[in-house]
Design a protein around this motif. Structure first.
Motif, PDB file in Angstrom:
ATOM      1  N   LYS A  17       0.816  -0.994   0.068  1.00 54.82           N
ATOM      2  CA  LYS A  17      -0.279   0.430  -0.013  1.00 54.82           C
ATOM      3  C   LYS A  17       1.081   1.066  -0.616  1.00 54.82           C
ATOM      4  N   LEU A  18       1.995   2.001   0.141  1.00 50.48           N
ATOM      5  CA  LEU A  18       2.554   1.975   0.577  1.00 50.48           C
ATOM      6  C   LEU A  18       3.724   2.846  -0.629  1.00 50.48           C
ATOM      7  N   LEU A  19       3.588   1.686  -2.018  1.00 46.01           N
ATOM      8  CA  LEU A  19       3.628   1.937  -3.397  1.00 46.01           C
ATOM      9  C   LEU A  19       2.507   1.957  -4.097  1.00 46.01           C
ATOM     10  N   VAL A  22      14.643   7.772  10.628  1.00 44.98           N
ATOM     11  CA  VAL A  22      14.704   6.542   9.668  1.00 44.98           C
ATOM     12  C   VAL A  22      14.198   6.113   9.490  1.00 44.98           C
ATOM     13  N   ILE A  23      13.556   5.328   8.351  1.00 40.68           N
ATOM     14  CA  ILE A  23      12.617   4.148   7.577  1.00 40.68           C
ATOM     15  C   ILE A  23      12.353   2.743   8.176  1.00 40.68           C
ATOM     16  N   VAL A  24      11.602   2.299   8.639  1.00 40.48           N
ATOM     17  CA  VAL A  24      11.963   0.996   8.528  1.00 40.48           C
ATOM     18  C   VAL A  24      11.142   0.196   7.511  1.00 40.48           C
ATOM     19  N   VAL A  25      11.780  -0.674   6.797  1.00 40.69           N
ATOM     20  CA  VAL A  25      11.297  -0.941   6.012  1.00 40.69           C
ATOM     21  C   VAL A  25      11.075  -2.726   5.740  1.00 40.69           C
ATOM     22  N   ASN A  26      10.620  -3.318   4.910  1.00 39.12           N
ATOM     23  CA  ASN A  26      10.775  -5.211   4.789  1.00 39.12           C
ATOM     24  C   ASN A  26      12.422  -4.990   3.556  1.00 39.12           C
ATOM     25  N   ALA A  27      12.045  -6.585   3.357  1.00 35.19           N
ATOM     26  CA  ALA A  27      13.303  -6.798   2.279  1.00 35.19           C
ATOM     27  C   ALA A  27      12.308  -6.994   1.085  1.00 35.19           C
ATOM     28  N   GLU A  28      11.313  -6.907   0.916  1.00 39.63           N
ATOM     29  CA  GLU A  28      10.275  -6.520  -0.409  1.00 39.63           C
ATOM     30  C   GLU A  28      10.794  -4.713  -0.991  1.00 39.63           C
ATOM     31  N   ASN A  29      10.478  -3.979  -0.120  1.00 38.87           N
ATOM     32  CA  ASN A  29      10.468  -2.808  -0.450  1.00 38.87           C
ATOM     33  C   ASN A  29      10.975  -1.471  -0.281  1.00 38.87           C
ATOM     34  N   GLN A  30      12.309  -2.443   0.345  1.00 38.71           N
ATOM     35  CA  GLN A  30      13.558  -1.193   0.634  1.00 38.71           C
ATOM     36  C   GLN A  30      14.290  -0.349  -0.074  1.00 38.71           C
ATOM     37  N   GLU A  31      14.141  -1.031  -1.474  1.00 40.76           N
ATOM     38  CA  GLU A  31      15.102  -0.767  -2.613  1.00 40.76           C
ATOM     39  C   GLU A  31      14.498   0.385  -3.657  1.00 40.76           C
ATOM     40  N   ALA A  32      13.211  -0.101  -3.407  1.00 40.18           N
ATOM     41  CA  ALA A  32      11.821   1.578  -3.746  1.00 40.18           C
ATOM     42  C   ALA A  32      12.084   2.404  -3.159  1.00 40.18           C
ATOM     43  N   ILE A  54      17.586  16.336   5.910  1.00 40.79           N
ATOM     44  CA  ILE A  54      17.632  15.944   7.464  1.00 40.79           C
ATOM     45  C   ILE A  54      18.342  14.110   6.170  1.00 40.79           C
ATOM     46  N   PRO A  55      19.625  13.822   7.482  1.00 41.81           N
ATOM     47  CA  PRO A  55      20.140  12.756   7.503  1.00 41.81           C
ATOM     48  C   PRO A  55      18.899  11.515   7.176  1.00 41.81           C
ATOM     49  N   VAL A  56      19.114  11.044   6.548  1.00 46.11           N
ATOM     50  CA  VAL A  56      17.909   9.435   6.446  1.00 46.11           C
ATOM     51  C   VAL A  56      18.265   8.353   6.636  1.00 46.11           C
ATOM     52  N   THR A  57      18.283   7.328   7.365  1.00 43.80           N
ATOM     53  CA  THR A  57      18.480   5.781   7.832  1.00 43.80           C
ATOM     54  C   THR A  57      17.693   4.590   6.921  1.00 43.80           C
ATOM     55  N   LEU A  58      17.606   3.653   6.382  1.00 40.24           N
ATOM     56  CA  LEU A  58      17.191   2.968   6.447  1.00 40.24           C
ATOM     57  C   LEU A  58      17.317   1.563   7.001  1.00 40.24           C
ATOM     58  N   CYS A  59      16.924   0.992   7.689  1.00 39.85           N
ATOM     59  CA  CYS A  59      16.601  -0.370   8.265  1.00 39.85           C
ATOM     60  C   CYS A  59      15.338  -1.090   8.133  1.00 39.85           C
ATOM     61  N   LEU A  60      16.284  -2.753   8.156  1.00 36.85           N
ATOM     62  CA  LEU A  60      15.293  -3.766   8.631  1.00 36.85           C
ATOM     63  C   LEU A  60      14.192  -3.583   9.536  1.00 36.85           C
ATOM     64  N   GLY A  61      12.572  -3.897   9.627  1.00 36.44           N
ATOM     65  CA  GLY A  61      11.692  -4.662  10.985  1.00 36.44           C
ATOM     66  C   GLY A  61      12.022  -5.795  11.056  1.00 36.44           C
ATOM     67  N   GLY A  62      11.301  -5.840  11.803  1.00 37.60           N
ATOM     68  CA  GLY A  62      11.193  -7.341  12.959  1.00 37.60           C
ATOM     69  C   GLY A  62       9.810  -7.797  11.984  1.00 37.60           C
ATOM     70  N   GLU A  63       9.524  -9.184  13.138  1.00 44.11           N
ATOM     71  CA  GLU A  63       8.585  -9.742  12.572  1.00 44.11           C
ATOM     72  C   GLU A  63       6.866  -8.869  13.718  1.00 44.11           C
ATOM     73  N   THR A  64       7.388  -8.347  14.036  1.00 43.60           N
ATOM     74  CA  THR A  64       6.032  -7.848  14.577  1.00 43.60           C
ATOM     75  C   THR A  64       6.281  -6.075  14.506  1.00 43.60           C
ATOM     76  N   ARG A  65       5.224  -4.935  14.106  1.00 42.96           N
ATOM     77  CA  ARG A  65       4.984  -4.030  14.765  1.00 42.96           C
ATOM     78  C   ARG A  65       6.145  -3.256  15.615  1.00 42.96           C
ATOM     79  N   ALA A  66       6.396  -3.646  16.535  1.00 42.92           N
ATOM     80  CA  ALA A  66       6.475  -3.459  17.842  1.00 42.92           C
ATOM     81  C   ALA A  66       8.306  -3.065  17.646  1.00 42.92           C
ATOM     82  N   ALA A  67       8.359  -5.011  17.346  1.00 39.90           N
ATOM     83  CA  ALA A  67       9.871  -5.302  17.217  1.00 39.90           C
ATOM     84  C   ALA A  67      10.433  -4.107  16.009  1.00 39.90           C
TER      85      ALA A  67
END
Length: 234
Positions: free
Chosen positions: A21-23, A49-59, A71-84
């Protein structure tokens, strides 16, 4: 205040017909770009900091580069749950960040004003979240679907993001409360569970979350009205 924002974009969009839905385009642009526009127009943010998943990180990386944020922007992979996922994003913020904003990227109609209001309120209260009134009658039911109670509507509100917290309160809450606790549906609930007071501020009916295909049509209608309003005031 020194504020950083964690933008949660690691969801799997399970109720959006397997589309991210983000794309998905809203008025001709990917939904996440409307959030980036709001962030670019928000004063006082030190980093993102933008928390992404493996499928949408490049887009998403591509859209961030095209946004030319100041401002500085960092992308990182998320966890199994929203809280993580949020916790992962918080860990990627610089140690100098004193206040943490958390926003769901699936709320693309957020405004710079709401980001600013959340930050300003957090300097007073320490932990804040925007809310909107509940207009439907809410029923509490048992596992068999039988009504147990009708909840008092005047005491109920629907929580939104962006939520904003003192960094030290948020870190203390992470230390006290297990992230897999079923009560932790957002970071305000985490702070509540850890014993910190959470203050509400007015949210916006337009700041809804994209959940089903119907929400996409509603979001496009709101964006068209906003664009028409700018043309009329020009």
């Amino acid at each position: 205040m020194t504020a950083g924002l964690v933008l949660v974009a690691a969801g799997r969009s399970t109720r959006m017909q397997e589309l991210d839905k983000l794309l998905i385009p809203l008025c001709g642009r990917p939904a996440i770009t409307w959030v980036l526009d709001a962030l670019a127009a928000t004063p006082g943010l030190a980093e993102l900091v933008i928390v992404v998943n493996a499928e949408n990180q490049e887009a998403i990386r591509t859209h961030v580069n095209e946004a030319h944020l100041s401002i500085p922007v960092t992308l990182c992979l998320g966890g199994e749950t929203r809280a993580a996922s949020v916790h992962a994003g918080v860990r990627h913020l610089s140690p100098t960040i004193e206040f943490v904003l958390i926003h769901d990227a699936a709320r693309p109609l957020v405004t710079p004003a709401l980001f600013t209001q959340a930050m300003q309120a957090a300097t007073v209260y320490g932990a804040v979240l925007p809310v909107v009134p509940v207009h439907d009658t809410i029923k509490q039911v048992d596992p068999q679907g039988r009504v147990m109670a009708t909840l008092p509507r005047h005491q109920l509100v629907a929580a939104q993001t962006p939520q904003c917290f003192r960094r030290d309160w948020l870190e203390a809450a992470y230390a006290r409360v297990p992230l897999d606790s079923p009560e932790i549906t957002d970071e305000a609930a985490l702070l509540e569970k850890a014993g910190f007071p959470v203050q509400t501020i007015p949210g916006s009916p337009e700041n809804f979350k994209l959940t089903t295909p119907v929400d996409l049509a509603t979001a496009e209608a709101v964006l068209r009205l906003r664009q028409k309003g700018r043309q009329c005031s020009a």
